[in-house]
Scaffold this active site. Sequence first.
Site, PDB file in Angstrom:
ATOM      1  N   ASP A 441       0.861  -1.181   0.000  1.00 53.55           N
ATOM      2  CA  ASP A 441       0.000   0.000   0.000  1.00 53.55           C
ATOM      3  C   ASP A 441       0.904   1.241   0.000  1.00 53.55           C
ATOM      4  O   ASP A 441       2.021   1.200   0.532  1.00 53.55           O
ATOM      5  CB  ASP A 441      -0.890  -0.017   1.243  1.00 53.55           C
ATOM      6  CG  ASP A 441      -1.700   1.255   1.383  1.00 53.55           C
ATOM      7  OD1 ASP A 441      -2.459   1.563   0.455  1.00 53.55           O
ATOM      8  OD2 ASP A 441      -1.543   1.941   2.409  1.00 53.55           O
ATOM      9  N   ASP A 635      -0.921  -0.541   6.245  1.00 53.55           N
ATOM     10  CA  ASP A 635      -1.013   0.015   7.589  1.00 53.55           C
ATOM     11  C   ASP A 635      -2.404   0.464   7.984  1.00 53.55           C
ATOM     12  O   ASP A 635      -2.623   0.846   9.129  1.00 53.55           O
ATOM     13  CB  ASP A 635      -0.063   1.216   7.727  1.00 53.55           C
ATOM     14  CG  ASP A 635      -0.611   2.456   7.030  1.00 53.55           C
ATOM     15  OD1 ASP A 635      -1.270   2.301   5.982  1.00 53.55           O
ATOM     16  OD2 ASP A 635      -0.404   3.563   7.550  1.00 53.55           O
ATOM     17  N   ASP A 639      -6.708  -1.910   4.639  1.00 50.80           N
ATOM     18  CA  ASP A 639      -5.779  -2.928   4.161  1.00 50.80           C
ATOM     19  C   ASP A 639      -6.031  -4.292   4.800  1.00 50.80           C
ATOM     20  O   ASP A 639      -5.441  -5.294   4.359  1.00 50.80           O
ATOM     21  CB  ASP A 639      -4.332  -2.512   4.473  1.00 50.80           C
ATOM     22  CG  ASP A 639      -3.908  -1.273   3.702  1.00 50.80           C
ATOM     23  OD1 ASP A 639      -4.328  -1.142   2.544  1.00 50.80           O
ATOM     24  OD2 ASP A 639      -3.191  -0.437   4.271  1.00 50.80           O
TER      25      ASP A 639
END
Length: 747
Positions: A441, A635, A639
């Site tokens: 990400d 994080d 996610d």
Amino acid sequence: MTTPDAILKALPAVIDPVCGMTVNPLKAAATEDHAGRTYYFCSKGCAAKFHADPGLHLQPQPAPATEPVKAAEYTCPMHPEIVRSQPGPCPICGMALEPREIVLGDNANPELADMSRRFGISLAFTIPLLLLMFAHPGARLHWIEFALATPVVLWCAQPFFQRAWASILSRNLNMFTLIALGTGSAYIYSVASLLSKRGELYFESAAVIVTLVLLGQVLELRARSRTGSALRSLLGLAPNSARVIRAGGNEADLPLDQVAVGDRLRVRPGDKVPVDGIVLEGGSSIDESMVSGEPIPVEKTPGDRVIAGTVNATGSFIMRAEHVGAETLLSQIVRMVSEAQRTRAPIQRLADLVASYFVPAVIAAAALTFAVWSIWGPEPRLSNALVNAVAVLIIACPCALGLATPMSIMVGTGRGAQAGILIRNAEALEMLRKVDTLVIDKTGTLTEGKPKLVTAPEHSEVLRLAASLEQASEHPLAAAIVAGAKERGLKLPGAEDFRSFTGKGVTGRVDGRQVAVGSAALFEEFGINPRPLAQRADDLRLQGQTVMLVAVDGSAAGLVGVADPIKRSTPEAIAQLHREHMRIVMLTGDNAITARAVGTKLGIDEIHAGILPAEKAEIIKRLQSEGRTVAMAGDGVNDAPALAQAQVGIAMGTGAGVAMESAGITLVQGDLRGIARARALSRATMRNIRQNLFFAFVYNLLGVPIAAGILYPFFGILLSPMMASVAMTFSSFSVIVNALRLRRVSL
């Protein structure tokens, strides 16, 4: 105590309802809480507590409600599905159960103390027995041998016989079954020979076997205790008290368990940070090596996060408590490592499968050995048959096989914690070395996750409306807009009818006006034309800014540009992972132009922009369907599904708690270089496990035939039960020592 003496004299004495004693305010013990309220306690030290009410009456203060004390739970380090309310042996393998939770305080191990005591007494009887055997080899004092061996076999070995009997009743034959059969057979045969005055005596063999097995148990328990001690030392890093700044500005040192979320604390030079929190005033450099493994102190300024147990260097600062007690990162580290040490790696299935057939096979081999020597062996046949059968039972004891995987996992996860790598389960640790594709990400993983408002709308009113709406959002970009508006001196009212559209933006009413902030997809969903802002938005995205469009009362009104700087460690981390031939895939909900600007700068192999949270998991499924082994690093809350879908989920310790709960591995400092270190740990741990399994198998594969007497027809060599016991103990010792080498592995 701040109550004036005049008020104290006006307070009448009262009767303590708990113990019946008189409580005199002038003489009672007193203390103050955070708000400066004064409380008085009974001089007998009972639970009663009083405070002065507005009418100058001393009133009982009810004790705060406390949660019921959670009963202690014990589990087997090799079979974590076994959970008991009391300590004792595991009903499957016979090993001593351990507490599920690591706590400070009394860390005595009753099992280790008991086995050490039994080993000491056993050694005290066994040494004279061996000296007697060597001193009078031709005329041994049989009754003295019996007197010396009996306490060893009947008392020192008592736990082995109890666990062996339990294994028979539960049909879970284990190493204690073999030990009990071997030592029991040697002792009973010797007693029968002594009483009948014919046949060989093997009292010294039975005693030596028990002593060596006890030595192995002591070594194993000490090695297992070291890991628990390491975790307790981590818990002990937190200080016992914190300096709390009260409402009036006064400061007082309070026990750590009295610190509450929101309290303002002062951390002086040389102090340890008491709880997790945010720096409010001042600054300093903090030694965070205990959670990150990095020796270089980290500079902290207002707005930065600090972690409980880290050490303040020279500066002084004021912080706000954000997480206390069991919610601090330090406590979570201990809990996660403790849980990980009890998980089972897939490679353990091989050991379990072998062990399920191994003990019955050994018993069958011992029976066959006894039969063959009884029929075809040299005289004295019965004595030789017994000796060789006992040797087979002892040398094949599978304790080394049982220790091979758990010991490496215990030590490896502890080593990872020291380097800022939290392993949530052993499967993730084993799988990480096989990963060939890393999905990352962008926000908070590749970047700092602390975006700043760089481009504001031309009209401050548009920024005021957008920031007022974003106050209700938890997204990092929203926080950047709010902070930027406040820095510009704008006053932000509250929003009404707030709605969040995942991956698109937010809407609501501010001062009676309908406001929308988000992407072009959000505008299209509400029929708002984004074209007036399109060219300006693309220009900002080419500069690496994340752009959010603002609409007021159904019309495009402006845009905001937020920049999230790339972490300084990210380029080096990407280069390290590329050297390990990993494919790097970036997923982001950001615009394609912004994503491409960041991805190209870092050398990302594959970029997916404008991705919704649900689509992240779908992309990972597609990569897996191509035969790739995928790890996902992220994080945020959004996610979590992708982290769960990947073979290995890697969470940033600086991110959301749900991400850490969904991931198998957490990087405490959110530094992607930790992935390379974690892969090194994975390779070292799996190599260590394979070495341990080799030690365990090679001893048994070579030892059992030799103990059965396969060398006797060719070389006249027989393996005595004592030597078999030495070999068995040495195999366990080899596994333990080899596993402990992981504590020094370079990451």
